[in-house]
Design an enzyme around this catalytic site. Sequence first.
Site, short mmCIF file in Angstrom:
data_model
loop_
_atom_site.label_atom_id
_atom_site.label_comp_id
_atom_site.label_asym_id
_atom_site.label_seq_id
_atom_site.Cartn_x
_atom_site.Cartn_y
_atom_site.Cartn_z
N ASP A 92 0.68 -1.29 -0.13
CA ASP A 92 0.14 0.03 0.05
C ASP A 92 0.98 1.20 0.19
OD1 ASP A 92 -1.93 1.78 0.24
OD2 ASP A 92 -3.23 0.61 1.81
N ARG A 113 -0.57 4.50 -0.57
CA ARG A 113 -1.28 5.27 -0.06
C ARG A 113 -0.86 6.20 1.19
NH1 ARG A 113 -7.07 2.34 -0.34
NH2 ARG A 113 -5.63 0.80 1.00
#
Length: 161
Positions: A80, A82
Site C-alpha cells: 500500500d 497510499r
Amino acid sequence: MRIHSRCFYGESLGIDGCDRSGQLSTSVDLIQHEGAGVLVCLEQEGRGAGMMKKAQAHRLSQMTRRDTFECYELLGFPVDYRSYVHAAQFIVGLGVHRIRLLTNNPSKVEAVRDCGIAVDIVRRIVPVPVAAHPYLRAKHRRGHWIYDDPPDGFGNPGAVR
C-alpha cells in the site's frame, strides 16, 4: 466524511471484485441524508501504485489465484503506497476539528488523528458482489475492519453498522 481512493476498475468499468464502488455510493447517500458532509476523492489507484502496477498485480492474481496483496509483494511492490496526510491537512484547512469518518481502514483514522482531528469511526456494512468476498477476506487479514469492529483504543462512540 469519506476519504476515498478512486478505483477505476470498480467505479468506471463496473468490475465487481472490490468494495470501493459500493463504499462511494453509500457514502454519498449518507452525506446527502445528513444534509452535510465532505467527500475527499484521492487519485491513488491501485493502493497508490498506479494503474500499471495494479494491472500487473491483478494479472498475477488471476494466474496464481493469490490475493492482490500477495501479488504486490511477489512483484516487489509495497502492498500500500497510499497516504492520507494531504486529505487530513485539507480537513484541518477547512477548520474542522472533529469528524465522523466513514471507513474500514485504520490507516485513514491514524492519518487524520495524527493531524489533530478527533475521529468517530462510522462503519457501514456495504453490500458487495460475491466476486468481492475473497478481496474482503484479504483486506480483513491485512487489518481492515471488515468483519469486526475497530479494536479498543480507537474510541468509537458514534459508530454504526
